[in-house]
Write an enzyme that holds these catalytic residues in place. Structure first.
Site, short mmCIF file in Angstrom:
data_model
loop_
_atom_site.label_atom_id
_atom_site.label_comp_id
_atom_site.label_asym_id
_atom_site.label_seq_id
_atom_site.Cartn_x
_atom_site.Cartn_y
_atom_site.Cartn_z
N TYR A 175 0.63 -1.34 -0.03
CA TYR A 175 0.08 0.03 -0.02
C TYR A 175 0.87 1.04 -0.14
CZ TYR A 175 -4.82 -1.22 0.83
OH TYR A 175 -6.29 -1.83 0.88
N ARG A 193 3.26 10.96 -8.79
CA ARG A 193 2.41 11.18 -10.28
C ARG A 193 1.57 12.50 -9.93
NH1 ARG A 193 -1.84 9.51 -14.53
NH2 ARG A 193 -2.38 11.80 -14.61
N ASP A 236 1.50 16.25 -11.84
CA ASP A 236 0.44 17.03 -12.26
C ASP A 236 0.53 18.48 -11.63
OD1 ASP A 236 -1.70 14.31 -12.07
OD2 ASP A 236 -0.77 15.03 -13.73
N MET A 250 0.42 22.21 -13.03
CA MET A 250 -0.68 23.22 -13.12
C MET A 250 -0.14 24.68 -12.39
SD MET A 250 -3.07 20.50 -10.76
CE MET A 250 -3.98 21.87 -9.77
N PHE A 299 -5.74 18.87 -13.72
CA PHE A 299 -6.19 19.16 -12.28
C PHE A 299 -7.27 18.22 -11.78
CE2 PHE A 299 -10.34 20.89 -12.36
CZ PHE A 299 -10.36 21.67 -13.34
N ASN A 351 -2.62 -1.03 8.25
CA ASN A 351 -2.11 -2.19 7.95
C ASN A 351 -1.14 -2.72 8.71
OD1 ASN A 351 -3.51 -4.27 6.23
ND2 ASN A 351 -3.90 -2.49 5.17
N ASP A 357 -2.45 -11.23 13.01
CA ASP A 357 -3.10 -10.58 11.73
C ASP A 357 -4.35 -9.78 11.99
OD1 ASP A 357 -3.34 -9.97 8.83
OD2 ASP A 357 -2.07 -11.81 8.39
N ASN A 417 -7.93 -8.78 3.10
CA ASN A 417 -7.23 -7.52 3.27
C ASN A 417 -6.24 -7.49 1.81
OD1 ASN A 417 -5.78 -5.37 4.56
ND2 ASN A 417 -4.76 -6.47 5.82
N SER A 452 -8.56 -6.01 -0.78
CA SER A 452 -8.69 -4.76 -0.62
C SER A 452 -7.63 -4.07 -1.38
CB SER A 452 -8.59 -4.31 0.78
OG SER A 452 -9.78 -4.45 1.57
N THR A 511 -7.75 -1.67 -4.84
CA THR A 511 -7.07 -0.29 -4.70
C THR A 511 -6.21 -0.08 -6.02
OG1 THR A 511 -7.37 -0.25 -2.37
CG2 THR A 511 -5.84 1.54 -3.54
N THR A 519 -11.50 -0.09 -0.19
CA THR A 519 -11.34 0.64 0.96
C THR A 519 -12.74 0.33 2.11
OG1 THR A 519 -10.66 2.46 -0.34
CG2 THR A 519 -11.27 3.02 2.11
N THR A 566 -11.53 -2.86 3.76
CA THR A 566 -10.54 -2.58 4.92
C THR A 566 -11.21 -1.89 6.10
OG1 THR A 566 -8.65 -1.92 3.30
CG2 THR A 566 -8.63 -0.84 5.32
N THR A 626 -11.09 -6.11 13.70
CA THR A 626 -10.05 -6.65 14.44
C THR A 626 -9.89 -5.80 15.67
OG1 THR A 626 -8.74 -6.74 12.12
CG2 THR A 626 -7.38 -6.50 14.07
N HIS A 683 -16.68 14.83 3.30
CA HIS A 683 -15.96 15.59 4.38
C HIS A 683 -15.46 14.45 5.39
CE1 HIS A 683 -14.53 18.74 6.80
NE2 HIS A 683 -14.82 17.83 7.80
N GLU A 692 -14.38 11.66 4.63
CA GLU A 692 -13.08 11.27 3.91
C GLU A 692 -11.71 12.07 4.70
OE1 GLU A 692 -11.77 9.02 1.94
OE2 GLU A 692 -10.12 10.17 1.23
N TYR A 705 -11.35 13.16 7.06
CA TYR A 705 -11.09 12.87 8.58
C TYR A 705 -10.67 11.52 8.92
CZ TYR A 705 -12.34 17.52 10.30
OH TYR A 705 -12.40 18.62 10.44
N SER A 736 0.82 11.41 17.79
CA SER A 736 0.73 11.12 19.31
C SER A 736 1.82 9.98 19.51
CB SER A 736 -0.47 10.22 19.29
OG SER A 736 -1.63 11.28 19.49
N SER A 793 -8.34 12.07 27.40
CA SER A 793 -8.98 13.11 26.62
C SER A 793 -8.66 12.83 25.37
CB SER A 793 -8.06 14.24 27.02
OG SER A 793 -8.86 15.41 27.40
N THR A 841 -9.79 19.15 17.87
CA THR A 841 -8.42 19.27 17.20
C THR A 841 -7.49 20.05 18.16
OG1 THR A 841 -9.64 19.27 15.03
CG2 THR A 841 -7.23 19.65 14.99
N LYS A 896 -6.42 18.25 21.02
CA LYS A 896 -5.39 17.33 20.67
C LYS A 896 -3.97 18.06 20.59
CE LYS A 896 -7.31 13.67 18.18
NZ LYS A 896 -6.54 12.31 18.58
N HIS A 912 -6.30 26.58 1.93
CA HIS A 912 -6.57 25.91 3.20
C HIS A 912 -6.41 24.41 3.05
CE1 HIS A 912 -9.08 24.53 6.43
NE2 HIS A 912 -9.95 23.96 5.55
N PHE A 913 -7.15 23.92 2.09
CA PHE A 913 -7.37 22.36 2.20
C PHE A 913 -5.87 22.07 1.93
CE2 PHE A 913 -7.06 21.27 -2.16
CZ PHE A 913 -8.20 21.99 -2.88
N HIS A 914 -4.94 22.50 1.34
CA HIS A 914 -3.67 21.92 0.92
C HIS A 914 -2.63 22.18 2.56
CE1 HIS A 914 -4.23 22.00 -3.31
NE2 HIS A 914 -3.35 20.87 -3.41
#
Lengths: 301, 231, 670
Positions: C61, C71, C75, C79, C102, C123, C134, C141, C144, C148, C200, C203, C210, C283, C285, C287, C298, C314, C358, C361, C418-420
């Protein structure tokens, strides 16, 4: 001494660059909607920075002070809980978010795009149709229409009724504020106002296909008298926007230069919004904008 | 040891008697092997529990997928685009037969599993066969409904409402059909391999699947057909 | 006979895809030729392609993810350079290509770059951290993983046969409907994502089962390591939301193939419904990606501070809180669609509320360092870079959660930045930190530290130089996905961004160089102890790399941080725990069913894309036949003889004796 001067120059340069970013965009609003939106954006940023900057500083100080090579720092290998710290650690985000929540609530109601603006003047009605790949603006009361060009009187609220004749787009004039989706079969509403005369750009803020990048349009806010004159000159020149002309317009085209129509068929916008006139046809074999790739023989609209 | 195929609860009772302090750890020399339940600190669960549990989770995810199609139907229920409305296309009488067939098939499925617990091959196969037959009746009735509608020009290509109707009902019918294929495979496996551990696990999974399809069908005939005919 | 497929599908007339395709094909053929020439096929088939070992599947994976990240990065380079080159002019990529690029960039980065890497980590680590051999369903597994890979293959095939979607990484209707996108591009997307989505989902089911049903004796929920908790929360989200993706893409597929009206422009279709459904998946996804990333941090913060994680309970609560609330915020992706102030307020507040989890954390990580002895090895550098980068990304996220602010910057370059900011700062940094941290465990030698540090600095600085200008551009009004730029004032910042890309390129090269150099120098970098970083969780109790059965005897866990307790006791008593009584171990046999199923899934997908109906049916039947054949096998497990178990474990204990002596000489443990 010299390095302090250089530092000041660097800071000034950065500030100048940063300020240049403020020109011409959403932080340079021209009307009440834009300035309210921008105020909320800046206020929320300041609130968050008040939390974020100390947190980042704390994190880096912590890492630095307790670095392994610092023998002066206390080593507490079993310390992993403190009720007091937990209480603070949960409270800071909760309180901040409650504050932001208040801003969200008040702001969302105040700046609802469907809400008319408080003004003594009657709003100007403009009907907006997004096409592939240009914008059609219909002035129903004035009886004219324009493509890729929006002229509005300064100081008068404008009531936009927005639909799409093909795919989703978003109607957005950055200096006037809030944007809203243009959706086929539906009518979105938006109230904006330009306080002063200016020239600005508008665009589509939702990707809509190969000609998307050309969906910018010029926006001019002009004094009332000039607006009236512009309407008269538009009525004097240009074609009629009847159903046949509209059907031609709805076919895909890119990079359309601004022009105007002298007259508009009655209730044209309603017919488009309720899809009595079918939506734009998409890529056609004779009018294909891509490099000759196959046209699907599968399911279609 | 636990291959008796007894329900989990009996095994749990035995474990509590044998291992009251839930030490449960694999032997470091004691030779006594206490199997875990997967709960708390007793160590990994028995394979039967793991297989059943995993399949439950899969069923929950499948129900989420169905809920998307239910949501689409709820949204598009009125989007008839000038075509027929839901009240004009539902046939309650046929749905009654479909429901009877499917519910009855769930009953026979359970009976076949009771026979499996007793390791009775003949009755397992008989009840599995009846289950499959009832499922087939269900699918054939549904196909008949679709063909009749198509004959009148009422197809999913006509409107959003019809799309979401055919999509939801059809997805369920597809699940029943695939379940039928699985059933046939299971019958062959049981016949050839007997009640081996993995075969019994798969029969447990098949039972769960078949009952879940029943539950979804109750949702469908209530929301689509009963509520639709009242519209 | 071949449906829609004919020679016009090959881009002979377009130099960029043509040359890229030729290079890719040559490289692939070269690799295959090398493998054949060296006679590696039996080994690869036996040990990797048909493996059901979670560790090997995890490594595959990660390998897939890294290749696809590169790859996707290629791209991205195109861009950024296109936009910089197209100020007032057409640039070098016409819209029909730029739009595919894009779209491919986003699709590949999320589905085939980040997801495989995160799942790869899950995994490799979760069974080791749980002290078991396992996952719940080892053969599934393998299925899966190969599904993918099948999706990834289909996306890459679109480069030289046909075209890719030109709709963006989420194919919004009506643009993605057959009327407005009549080519095969959207179909490539649909089948690639649908097939890998099934993988997925399996998985997710695997890991939920498990974690809930397979933990070693003594490991109650509150003794599980933080990475396992986050992997579990992520798997819960997968199980809950991937069916939404399956359903929504299936609906769009039906619209396109048989003319149904789920999302069409007319006849009662509802494009808004697509937005709601797809973001109800979309959304959560992100997370799915970010929660295990938090878990990685952590582990790293506590290990490299030499202390337990602060506020473990906590952290667990915050994780589950984020897990649940993440499914209640999806509308913030389309505040501007006119849902009204009440709806917008609810979702705006919910989106801000996630920041609470968040924030907790982040503070807990900071206080983990309090009273610690922080070692700035490469994973810790990435972690500090993450703290800085992700907090700012979170700040801009809260801004976007305020609807009136979003009305100014929705779909703009501000959003892109923001999202990057959160995905690169959160997920990508975590993946690199985790790679550095666990690479020695997986392969038995560590990565070259100097190159790792250099790679970090170039990535960190490169990231900020690339994306900070995008915030400014968004505020200047620039929307996203523009193939050319008309406002000259935007040019300066676009050039700065391209300079940042150049820095990132150096970072990527250094990262690859680190891998190459480390493999070359692996004897010098060898880890013989199995516990290179003074770890605290059970994976560090195994040798590096672990034996295929993980543990000779399942550990008995008696407290939080199970391995730390074992280590402490060993140092105090100056000896290892007594040699256990070895028993034979049952392990699952390898199986080709995963590879076989995915092979026919790929054929099926390709056939459906090109309308080759007979081939699609053949592939479906063959896939079912394969599964039925697999179900018919008589041998599921093989027994590892007790002598083998004893031999492997005694070798481990011998290495640990040496390690214990080393530990006792240093003042590592108090």
């Amino acid at each position: 001494m010299l390095s302090r001067v250089r530092l000041k120059l660097v800071v000034l340069a950065a500030a100048a660059l940063g300020l240049s970013a403020c020109q011409g965009g959403v932080l340079d609003p021209l009307g009440p909607v834009g300035s309210d939106d921008a105020t909320i954006l800046i206020d929320a940023t300041v609130i968050m920075l008040a939390i974020v900057i100390p947190t980042i500083l704390l994190a880096f100080w912590m890492a630095w002070h307790y670095r392994a090579s610092n023998s002066k720092a206390e080593y507490l290998p079993y310390w992993s809980y403190s009720g007091r710290i937990e209480a603070v650690v949960w409270s800071i985000p909760i309180l901040t978010i409650m504050f932001i929540g208040g801003v969200i609530w008040i702001g969302s109601y105040k700046l609802d795009p469907f809400k008319p603006l408080p003004s003594k003047k009657t709003p100007l009605e403009v009907q907006v149709v997004s096409l592939d790949w240009k914008w059609l603006f219909i002035y129903p009361k004035e009886g004219i229409a324009t493509v890729n060009q929006l002229v509005v009187p300064a100081g008068t609220p404008v009531h936009f009724s927005i639909t799409s004749a093909s795919v989703f787009n978003v109607f957005f004039v950055p200096r006037l504020g809030s944007m809203i989706y243009a959706m086929p079969g539906m009518v979105s509403q938006l109230y904006l106002q330009a306080d002063r005369p200016a020239v600005m750009f508008g665009q589509s803020s939702h990707f809509s296909g190969d000609g998307f990048s050309d969906m910018q349009f010029q926006v001019r806010s002009v004094p009332d008298a000039q607006f009236g004159a512009w309407v008269q000159s538009a009525k004097a020149t240009g074609m009629a926007l009847d159903r046949a002309a509209y059907t031609r317009l709805a076919r895909q085209s890119q990079n359309v230069k601004p022009y105007s129509y002298a007259s508009v068929a009655p209730k044209l916008f309603d017919a488009v919004a309720m899809q009595q006139i079918p939506p734009g046809p998409g890529p056609e074999p004779g009018n294909s904008s891509h490099a000759g790739r196959e046209v699907s023989r599968g399911g279609h609209d | 040891m636990s291959d008796m195929g007894l329900p989990a609860s009996v095994g749990a009772i035995r474990r509590v008697r044998e291992d009251p302090h839930r030490l449960g750890y694999r032997a470091h020399g004691s030779g006594e092997d206490v199997e875990g339940t997967g709960h708390g600190t007793t160590g990994p669960a028995h394979k039967r529990i793991i297989v059943g549990y995993g399949f439950w989770i899969f069923l929950l995810s499948d129900i989420v997928m169905f809920s998307c199609f239910f949501a689409a139907f709820a949204v598009q229920r009125g989007a008839t685009a000038g075509g027929p409305s839901i009240g004009e296309i539902v046939d309650i009488r046929r749905v009654g037969f479909e429901t009877a067939a499917l519910l009855l098939s769930s009953y026979t499925c359970m009976l076949s599993f009771a026979a499996t617990n007793k390791r009775n091959l003949l009755w397992t196969q008989i009840f599995l066969f009846v289950t499959g037959l009832l499922g087939l009746i269900f699918v054939l009735l549904e196909l008949q409904e679709f063909i009749e509608l198509a004959g009148k020009g009422i197809t999913p290509q006509r409107s959003g409402m019809l799309t979401s109707f055919f999509g939801l009902v059809g997805l369920h019918g597809l699940h029943v059909t695939l379940g039928g294929v699985w059933l046939a495979t299971m019958m062959a496996q049981v016949q050839i391999k007997g009640f081996r551990r993995e075969i019994v696990h798969r029969l447990i999974c098949f039972n769960l699947f078949w009952h879940a399809l029943d539950i979804v069908w109750i949702g469908i005939f209530t929301i689509v057909y009963l509520m639709g005919s009242g519209a | 006979m071949f449906g829609k497929l004919d020679w016009s599908a090959v881009p002979f007339s377009q130099p960029i895809p043509l040359i890229t395709s030729i290079i890719v094909i040559l490289v692939v053929l070269g690799v295959l030729g090398l493998v054949t020439a060296k006679g590696w096929w039996p080994y690869l088939w036996r040990e990797w392609i048909t493996t059901v070992d979670h560790k090997r599947i995890g490594i595959m994976y990660c390998l897939l993810g890294v290749v696809m990240l590169i790859r996707g990065f290629a791209d991205a380079i195109m861009m950024r350079t296109q936009q910089a080159a197209a100020i007032g002019g057409p640039g070098y990529l016409p819209p029909e290509h730029y739009n595919q690029i894009f779209s491919a960039h986003g699709t590949i980065m999320i589905f085939f770059g980040a997801m495989p890497l995160v799942i790869g980590f899950m995994n490799f680590l979760v069974p080791l951290q749980l002290g078991v051999r396992d996952v719940a369903f080892p053969t599934f597994n393998s299925v899966s993983f190969w599904l993918t890979a099948s999706g990834a293959l289909l996306v890459n095939v679109s480069l030289f046969i046909g075209e890719f979607a030109r709709t963006g990484w989420l194919p919004y209707p009506p643009l993605s409907e057959a009327t407005y996108s009549p080519g095969v591009g959207v179909d490539y997307y649909l089948w690639a994502v649908q097939i890998s989505g099934v993988g997925t989902l399996v998985t997710g089911i695997n890991f939920v089962t498990t974690v809930l049903k397979m933990r070693c004796p003594g490991m109650s929920y509150m003794r599980m390591p933080m990475f396992t908790w986050t992997a579990f929360a992520s798997s819960l989200i997968i199980v809950a939301v991937f069916p939404i993706l399956t359903a929504t893409l299936a609906m769009l597929t039906l619209d396109r193939y048989v003319g149904w009206h789920y999302f069409t422009n007319t006849a009662g279709g509802n494009p808004m419904m697509f937005m709601n459904l797809i973001w109800a998946w979309g959304h959560p996804e992100v997370y799915i990606l970010v929660l295990p990333s938090f878990g990685i941090f952590s582990e790293i913060f506590s290990t490299f501070s030499g202390k337990p994680l602060f506020g473990y309970r906590s952290m667990v609560a915050a994780t589950l809180f984020i897990c649940i609330v993440s499914m209640m915020v999806w509308l913030h992706h389309f505040f501007t669609m006119g849902a009204g102030p009440a709806v917008n307020t609810f979702f705006g507040v919910a989106s801000s509320v996630i920041a609470v989890g968040t924030g907790v954390k982040i503070y807990n990580w900071v206080f983990t360092m309090y009273g610690g002895r922080v070692r700035f090895e490469v994973p810790m550098l990435w972690s500090m870079g993450f703290i800085f980068t992700f907090i700012i990304g979170g700040l801009t996220g809260v801004l976007l959660a305020v609807p009136p602010a979003d009305f100014l910057v929705h779909n703009s370059m501000f959003l892109v930045a923001h999202f990057h900011n959160v995905i690169v700062g959160g997920v990508v940094f975590a993946l690199f930190a985790g790679l550095e941290f666990w690479f020695p465990k997986a392969f038995g030698f560590r990565l070259h530290a100097g190159l790792g540090k250099a790679a970090f600095w170039f990535a960190f600085i490169g990231f900020w130089v690339t994306f900070a200008p995008l915030y400014i551009l968004g505020l200047m009004g620039m929307t996203r996905r523009l193939q050319h730029v008309i406002v000259p004032a935007w040019g300066f910042w676009l050039y700065v961004s391209v300079a940042g890309v150049a820095i990132l390129i150096v970072g990527v090269i250094l990262q690859v160089a680190q891998l190459v150099v480390s493999i070359r120098d692996r004897e010098k970098l060898r880890d013989v102890t199995g516990d290179l970083w003074d770890g605290r969780s059970l994976e560090w109790a195994t040798p590096s790399p672990p034996p295929f059965f993980n543990f000779a005897v399942l550990p008995n866990v008696e407290g939080e941080e199970p391995y730390w307790g074992i280590k402490l006791r060993a140092v105090e008593t100056q000896q290892l725990s007594p040699e256990p009584k070895y028993e034979p171990i049952e392990m699952p046999v390898n199986s080709p069913v995963g590879f076989y199923t995915a092979f026919f899934a790929t054929v099926f997908g390709f056939a459906m894309i090109w309308y080759i109906w007979w081939l699609a049916i053949v592939a479906l039947v063959a896939a079912y036949a394969g599964f039925a054949w697999f179900a018919w096998r008589d041998v599921h497990e093989f027994e590892v003889p007790v002598e083998e178990v004893a031999r492997v474990d005694r070798a481990r204990r011998a290495a640990r004796e040496v390690f214990l002596t080393q530990l006792s000489r240093q003042e590592v443990l108090p």
